[in-house]
Enzyme design. Structure first.
Site, PDB file in Angstrom:
ATOM      1  N   HIS A  18      10.362   3.722   3.963  1.00  0.00           N
ATOM      2  CA  HIS A  18      10.083   4.991   3.714  1.00  0.00           C
ATOM      3  C   HIS A  18      10.740   6.075   4.291  1.00  0.00           C
ATOM      4  CE1 HIS A  18       5.639   2.977   3.399  1.00  0.00           C
ATOM      5  NE2 HIS A  18       6.082   3.436   2.067  1.00  0.00           N
ATOM      6  N   LYS A  42      -6.707   0.220  -2.667  1.00  0.00           N
ATOM      7  CA  LYS A  42      -6.206  -0.486  -1.357  1.00  0.00           C
ATOM      8  C   LYS A  42      -7.329  -0.307  -0.351  1.00  0.00           C
ATOM      9  CE  LYS A  42      -1.250   0.084  -2.369  1.00  0.00           C
ATOM     10  NZ  LYS A  42      -0.051   0.719  -1.975  1.00  0.00           N
ATOM     11  N   ARG A  95      11.917  -0.838  -4.873  1.00  0.00           N
ATOM     12  CA  ARG A  95      12.543  -1.783  -4.516  1.00  0.00           C
ATOM     13  C   ARG A  95      13.045  -2.934  -5.648  1.00  0.00           C
ATOM     14  NH1 ARG A  95       7.356  -2.174  -0.615  1.00  0.00           N
ATOM     15  NH2 ARG A  95       6.970  -2.641  -2.906  1.00  0.00           N
ATOM     16  N   SER A 132       4.722  -1.841   3.208  1.00  0.00           N
ATOM     17  CA  SER A 132       3.491  -1.552   4.103  1.00  0.00           C
ATOM     18  C   SER A 132       2.694  -2.919   4.098  1.00  0.00           C
ATOM     19  CB  SER A 132       2.604  -0.292   3.699  1.00  0.00           C
ATOM     20  OG  SER A 132       3.572   0.772   4.057  1.00  0.00           O
TER      21      SER A 132
END
Length: 163
Positions: A18, A42, A95, A132
């Site tokens: 990040h 989440k 990614r 994360s």
């Protein structure tokens, strides 16, 4: 006219990946808003206010320069935040092809709804595997997260996860 961009994310917690995206985006735009967004899909480890604080401290510790605002947004569409602050660009780190597949429909809708473009930044290869959720899992199992997160985050997680 100022070029204002928004880097959104859950940042639960903020990672070195990040920070890499934030640093590179800060060099591309006149003003950068790093926005912690609530993702109802989440289950969060850290409260939003704590995430904002850790991002601010991580940016300062890393010496990232530029006009950077760290904020949170939990009501309404992200493009509403963009409109409120005059941002015309969302910056997203990607990614893998999975990230591209997930982000592309949102990018098209954001452009359609509010004329907000999305710019994808590829990760530094050293951080391409870090997420994360991976950090949360390693921390929960007592592993060392220091290679994946800023020092302030590693210290915070170690203190929070130590019984």
């Amino acid at each position: 006219m100022q070029r204002i961009a928004v880097v959104p994310g859950s940042f639960d917690p903020v990672t070195l990946g990040h920070l890499d995206v934030i640093a590179r985006a800060a060099g591309l735009y006149d003003e950068l808003h790093v926005v912690v967004v609530h993702n109802p899909d989440k289950s969060a480890l850290l409260p939003i206010a704590q995430r904002v604080s850790l991002i601010e401290r991580s940016i300062a510790d890393a010496g990232i320069e530029g006009r950077i605002v760290v904020a949170s947004w939990s009501m309404g569409l992200l493009v509403d935040y963009c409109t409120d602050v005059g941002a015309s660009v969302l910056v997203k780190g990607i990614r893998s092809q999975l990230d591209v597949a997930y982000e592309t429909p949102m990018a098209i809708v954001n452009r359609h709804l509010a004329g907000v473009e999305t710019v994808f930044l590829l990760p530094d290869p050293a951080n391409a595997h870090v997420s994360s959720s991976l950090v949360r899992q390693v921390a929960a199992l007592g592993g060392d997260v220091a290679p994946y997160v800023p020092f302030v985050v590693a210290d915070y997680l170690q203190a929070a996860m130590t019984p």
